[in-house]
Design a protein around this motif. Structure first.
Motif, mmCIF file in Angstrom:
data_model
loop_
_atom_site.group_PDB
_atom_site.id
_atom_site.type_symbol
_atom_site.label_atom_id
_atom_site.label_comp_id
_atom_site.label_asym_id
_atom_site.label_seq_id
_atom_site.Cartn_x
_atom_site.Cartn_y
_atom_site.Cartn_z
ATOM 1 N N ARG A 11 -8.487 -10.267 7.959
ATOM 2 C CA ARG A 11 -8.643 -9.610 6.661
ATOM 3 C C ARG A 11 -7.336 -9.039 6.130
ATOM 4 O O ARG A 11 -7.204 -8.783 4.930
ATOM 5 N N LEU A 12 -6.371 -8.815 7.026
ATOM 6 C CA LEU A 12 -5.097 -8.229 6.608
ATOM 7 C C LEU A 12 -3.962 -8.860 7.402
ATOM 8 O O LEU A 12 -4.078 -9.068 8.611
ATOM 9 N N VAL A 13 -2.868 -9.182 6.707
ATOM 10 C CA VAL A 13 -1.665 -9.696 7.359
ATOM 11 C C VAL A 13 -0.585 -8.627 7.240
ATOM 12 O O VAL A 13 -0.273 -8.163 6.147
ATOM 13 N N MET A 14 -0.039 -8.227 8.378
ATOM 14 C CA MET A 14 0.945 -7.142 8.452
ATOM 15 C C MET A 14 2.318 -7.716 8.780
ATOM 16 O O MET A 14 2.423 -8.659 9.567
ATOM 17 N N PHE A 15 3.353 -7.140 8.171
ATOM 18 C CA PHE A 15 4.705 -7.661 8.355
ATOM 19 C C PHE A 15 5.712 -6.548 8.616
ATOM 20 O O PHE A 15 5.637 -5.478 8.011
ATOM 21 N N ASP A 16 6.685 -6.849 9.462
ATOM 22 C CA ASP A 16 7.941 -6.122 9.463
ATOM 23 C C ASP A 16 8.668 -6.558 8.186
ATOM 24 O O ASP A 16 8.282 -7.550 7.557
ATOM 25 N N LEU A 17 9.728 -5.841 7.810
ATOM 26 C CA LEU A 17 10.449 -6.189 6.577
ATOM 27 C C LEU A 17 11.785 -6.858 6.866
ATOM 28 O O LEU A 17 11.943 -8.065 6.671
ATOM 29 N N ASP A 18 12.770 -6.101 7.356
ATOM 30 C CA ASP A 18 14.102 -6.657 7.577
ATOM 31 C C ASP A 18 14.081 -7.741 8.652
ATOM 32 O O ASP A 18 13.546 -7.556 9.744
ATOM 33 N N LEU A 39 -0.456 -14.863 -1.021
ATOM 34 C CA LEU A 39 -1.159 -14.166 0.061
ATOM 35 C C LEU A 39 -2.006 -13.028 -0.492
ATOM 36 O O LEU A 39 -3.188 -12.892 -0.161
ATOM 37 N N LEU A 40 -1.407 -12.196 -1.354
ATOM 38 C CA LEU A 40 -2.101 -11.015 -1.871
ATOM 39 C C LEU A 40 -3.230 -11.370 -2.826
ATOM 40 O O LEU A 40 -4.098 -10.547 -3.091
ATOM 41 N N ALA A 41 -3.230 -12.594 -3.331
ATOM 42 C CA ALA A 41 -4.337 -13.026 -4.194
ATOM 43 C C ALA A 41 -5.599 -13.294 -3.398
ATOM 44 O O ALA A 41 -6.707 -13.276 -3.957
ATOM 45 N N GLY A 42 -5.442 -13.493 -2.075
ATOM 46 C CA GLY A 42 -6.617 -13.823 -1.273
ATOM 47 C C GLY A 42 -6.810 -12.993 -0.037
ATOM 48 O O GLY A 42 -7.754 -13.217 0.726
ATOM 49 N N SER A 43 -5.906 -12.013 0.198
ATOM 50 C CA SER A 43 -5.998 -11.209 1.406
ATOM 51 C C SER A 43 -5.259 -9.897 1.212
ATOM 52 O O SER A 43 -4.401 -9.779 0.332
ATOM 53 N N MET A 44 -5.576 -8.919 2.057
ATOM 54 C CA MET A 44 -4.778 -7.702 2.075
ATOM 55 C C MET A 44 -3.488 -7.959 2.845
ATOM 56 O O MET A 44 -3.454 -8.763 3.785
ATOM 57 N N GLY A 45 -2.424 -7.280 2.437
ATOM 58 C CA GLY A 45 -1.152 -7.380 3.127
ATOM 59 C C GLY A 45 -0.596 -5.989 3.373
ATOM 60 O O GLY A 45 -0.883 -5.050 2.616
ATOM 61 N N CYS A 46 0.181 -5.836 4.426
ATOM 62 C CA CYS A 46 0.806 -4.556 4.737
ATOM 63 C C CYS A 46 2.227 -4.808 5.209
ATOM 64 O O CYS A 46 2.481 -5.761 5.957
ATOM 65 N N ILE A 47 3.154 -3.968 4.782
ATOM 66 C CA ILE A 47 4.528 -4.016 5.270
ATOM 67 C C ILE A 47 4.796 -2.719 6.015
ATOM 68 O O ILE A 47 4.602 -1.620 5.466
ATOM 69 N N ILE A 48 5.227 -2.815 7.273
ATOM 70 C CA ILE A 48 5.531 -1.648 8.091
ATOM 71 C C ILE A 48 6.941 -1.836 8.641
ATOM 72 O O ILE A 48 7.220 -2.813 9.325
ATOM 73 N N SER A 49 7.840 -0.916 8.303
ATOM 74 C CA SER A 49 9.252 -1.112 8.607
ATOM 75 C C SER A 49 9.945 0.231 8.792
ATOM 76 O O SER A 49 9.472 1.257 8.316
ATOM 77 N N GLY A 50 11.091 0.199 9.476
ATOM 78 C CA GLY A 50 11.858 1.422 9.670
ATOM 79 C C GLY A 50 12.524 1.924 8.411
ATOM 80 O O GLY A 50 12.963 3.076 8.359
ATOM 81 N N GLY A 51 12.631 1.094 7.394
ATOM 82 C CA GLY A 51 13.275 1.504 6.149
ATOM 83 C C GLY A 51 12.487 2.561 5.397
ATOM 84 O O GLY A 51 11.282 2.705 5.585
ATOM 85 N N GLN A 52 13.169 3.309 4.551
ATOM 86 C CA GLN A 52 12.499 4.296 3.734
ATOM 87 C C GLN A 52 11.886 3.632 2.494
ATOM 88 O O GLN A 52 12.122 2.459 2.224
ATOM 89 N N TYR A 53 11.092 4.403 1.746
ATOM 90 C CA TYR A 53 10.350 3.833 0.620
ATOM 91 C C TYR A 53 11.275 3.174 -0.406
ATOM 92 O O TYR A 53 10.923 2.147 -0.994
ATOM 93 N N GLY A 54 12.451 3.748 -0.617
ATOM 94 C CA GLY A 54 13.383 3.168 -1.587
ATOM 95 C C GLY A 54 13.738 1.730 -1.269
ATOM 96 O O GLY A 54 13.949 0.917 -2.176
ATOM 97 N N GLN A 55 13.808 1.403 0.017
ATOM 98 C CA GLN A 55 14.087 0.023 0.405
ATOM 99 C C GLN A 55 12.904 -0.883 0.092
ATOM 100 O O GLN A 55 13.085 -2.021 -0.339
ATOM 101 N N PHE A 56 11.680 -0.383 0.298
ATOM 102 C CA PHE A 56 10.496 -1.152 -0.054
ATOM 103 C C PHE A 56 10.511 -1.447 -1.557
ATOM 104 O O PHE A 56 10.155 -2.539 -1.981
ATOM 105 N N GLN A 57 10.947 -0.455 -2.329
ATOM 106 C CA GLN A 57 10.985 -0.607 -3.787
ATOM 107 C C GLN A 57 11.959 -1.716 -4.183
ATOM 108 O O GLN A 57 11.606 -2.631 -4.943
#
Length: 254
Positions: A11-18, A39-57
């Motif tokens: 139901r969800l695909v989780m990713f590291d970022l860098d 992917l996001l059109a058909g499933s939930m996705g999550c990004i979990i990374s050591g970076g701060q929110y500004g990097q996600f942005q």
């Protein structure tokens, strides 16, 4: 809404970022942006990374733009010590496990002392070596904005990071010290790592370990992605965003 991999539905695909979705501190490529939107059109996705929110942005959100289902995207900066999701109008922080000022000051003092003692405090850097990310203190040997090739060449076998991680962990028994990206060491509250973030997300979304598929480039022993796999979540080891693109594409596009 789900994806299927090796005959199993997630139901969800989780990713590291860098070095998983994009090169370190670099925006997602056009190819990855297109695939991630699918992917996001058909499933939930999550990004979990050591970076701060500004990097996600800058690395992800600015690239995805408006043509994406934000409600299916869950963001966990600073190794899951924060959780940010779309409220329908804006990105809202659900929780943040911030360190105290004393904890952050002590973490910075110890990791700098260790880097200097071990000969790892570099004079030529790109931006600050130490960064207060609120819920995490991060040491980046070559600075926060070092080019990818310089970072790749600094510690190819991971021994430098491991020596500093061990030094800091011994002197900060009340904090969690882990190897981060190619040149970084991350320090968070005790017991808080990517496994903590994954558990919190499962509680909030009502998911089990069998509902999640994880992509990461640091699933090796001591790597900061390893705790997710140790929860019993199925994990796909990757080596760079091109590898992720190929393996994720086979799942999303068949």
């Amino acid at each position: 809404m789900s994806v299927t991999h090796n005959g199993k539905t997630y139901r969800l695909v989780m990713f590291d970022l860098d070095d998983t979705l994009a090169p370190s501190k670099t925006a997602m490529s056009d190819e990855m942006v297109g695939l991630f939107r699918e992917l996001l059109a058909g499933s939930m996705g999550c990004i979990i990374s050591g970076g701060q929110y500004g990097q996600f942005q800058s690395q992800v959100l600015d690239r995805l733009g408006d043509g994406v289902d934000r409600g299916n995207l869950h963001l966990m900066p600073t190794n899951g010590t924060r959780y940010v999701r779309w409220s329908g109008r804006d990105w809202e922080t659900v929780y943040a496990e911030d360190l105290s000022d004393h904890q952050k000051a002590e973490a910075m003092r110890v990791v700098e002392a260790g880097a200097r003692e071990l000969g790892l405090w570099e004079e030529k850097t790109w931006g600050p070596i130490l960064e207060d990310r609120g819920s995490q203190v991060t040491f980046s040997a070559l600075g926060q904005s070092a080019p990818v090739d310089a970072k790749a060449a600094w510690d190819p076998d991971g021994r430098k990071k491991e020596s500093l991680r061990a030094y800091a962990a011994e002197r900060l028994p009340d904090l969690e010290v882990r190897s981060g990206g190619s040149t970084s060491v991350d320090i968070t509250a005790k017991g808080i790592d990517k496994a903590y973030g994954a558990r919190r997300l499962m509680e909030i979304l009502g998911l089990g370990t069998d509902d999640i598929l994880f992509f990461g480039d640091r699933l090796d022993e001591g790597g900061n992605d390893r705790p997710v796999a140790e929860l019993g979540i199925d994990a796909v080891a990757v080596h760079g965003w091109q590898d992720t693109y190929a393996k994720l594409g086979a799942i999303v596009r068949g």
